[in-house]
Write a protein that holds these residues in place. Structure first.
Motif, mmCIF file in Angstrom:
data_model
loop_
_atom_site.group_PDB
_atom_site.id
_atom_site.type_symbol
_atom_site.label_atom_id
_atom_site.label_comp_id
_atom_site.label_asym_id
_atom_site.label_seq_id
_atom_site.Cartn_x
_atom_site.Cartn_y
_atom_site.Cartn_z
ATOM 1 N N GLN A 128 0.831 -1.203 0.000
ATOM 2 C CA GLN A 128 0.000 0.000 0.000
ATOM 3 C C GLN A 128 0.868 1.257 0.000
ATOM 4 O O GLN A 128 0.525 2.260 -0.646
ATOM 5 N N CYS A 131 1.799 1.822 -3.492
ATOM 6 C CA CYS A 131 0.661 2.398 -4.220
ATOM 7 C C CYS A 131 0.540 3.892 -3.940
ATOM 8 O O CYS A 131 0.350 4.694 -4.862
ATOM 9 N N ASP A 132 0.647 4.254 -2.678
ATOM 10 C CA ASP A 132 0.425 5.643 -2.274
ATOM 11 C C ASP A 132 1.547 6.569 -2.720
ATOM 12 O O ASP A 132 1.323 7.778 -2.896
ATOM 13 N N PHE A 155 -3.530 -6.217 -5.488
ATOM 14 C CA PHE A 155 -3.009 -4.882 -5.801
ATOM 15 C C PHE A 155 -2.814 -4.655 -7.299
ATOM 16 O O PHE A 155 -2.241 -3.639 -7.695
#
Length: 272
Positions: A128, A131-132, A155
């Motif tokens: 994550q 991703c961010d 993901f």
């Protein structure tokens, strides 16, 4: 172990060492290691973070020389030491100019140094982060092919950039999945080991434009230097083996893996 040692080949085309642990090297002064790497035409080195206690050290090492870069992440062996504070530290620094990826993260069911459920949770949390922050990922997966595929599958739509499954020793199922999803596979000195035909089989099936060179030093020293501490300057032996296994000219392998390394870690970097 009985292989005759020879001089490290020096190729005209530069090489990018995509995975090593400079802070773990003990055999010689780091300045000597870096100088020898430059002598054999290694243009860039990525040193990899693995634990809370070496996140800052990797950042320091990345400032030692213009050609040294780093990552920020927690290895599955240390998943139980992952905290909100560690996550904050990774998030705060992974966007730095010399930090090129989130990693080394993933799953290791061979050693089981951390509870498997905690490993899976920490793997997801760090994916994550990637991703961010729009960062590529350096993945460790050992004896965990099914869960690695399942978690990466969660993901697929949100992870804008892929990365590499490094030191690839997994089966063809994970290889096929990773290749189909645009991941690179990283290969190191294991490719030169006599009993590693399973790894060479994966090298044969990996498209040359999805293959990366690494050493994972100080571990996994390639033939003909097995028994000595590994170092980034041994990576030409890995390149030679890849060329042999794939029946390609060494220059073709060097050019392709160089392009792959740039594309994976150094291009399309977001402005921070």
């Amino acid at each position: 172990m009985g292989s005759k040692r020879r001089e490290i080949p020096v190729f005209e085309h530069p090489i990018i060492e995509t995975h090593c642990h400079l802070d773990y090297l003990k055999e010689r002064p780091l300045e000597e290691t870096l100088a020898e790497a430059r002598r054999v035409n290694i243009e860039r080195i990525i040193t990899i973070a693995v634990a809370p206690e070496n996140l800052a050290r990797v950042r320091e090492l990345s400032q030692m020389a213009p050609f040294v870069y780093g990552t920020q992440g927690i290895h599955p062996h240390d998943a139980e030491s992952y905290t909100d504070g560690v996550e904050t530290e990774i998030r705060s620094h992974v966007g730095g100019e010399k930090m090129v990826a989130v990693g080394e993260i993933g799953l290791d069911y061979f050693y089981d140094n951390a509870d498997r459920e905690i490993q899976r949770e920490v793997f997801r949390r760090q994916l994550q982060i990637a991703c961010d922050t729009d960062r590529p990922v350096v993945i460790h997966s050992r004896d965990a092919d099914e869960d690695t595929i399942a978690i990466l599958g969660e993901f697929e739509d949100t992870l804008k950039r892929r990365g590499v499954i490094h030191s690839f020793t997994s089966g063809p199922g994970l290889a096929r999945y990773a290749i189909s999803q645009g991941w690179c596979l990283g290969f190191n000195g294991i490719s030169t080991f006599n009993k590693a035909e399973n790894v060479r089989d994966i090298i044969r099936m990996t498209p040359i434009d999805q293959l990366l060179l690494e050493t994972d030093s100080p571990f996994l020293t390639p033939v003909p230097y097995r028994g000595k501490e590994n170092a980034p300057f041994y990576i030409p032996f890995v390149a030679e083996k890849i060329a042999d296994v794939k029946e390609l000219a060494i220059e073709e392998v060097l050019q392709a893996t160089y392009r792959n390394s740039l594309r994976t870690f150094f291009e399309s970097r977001p402005s921070m």
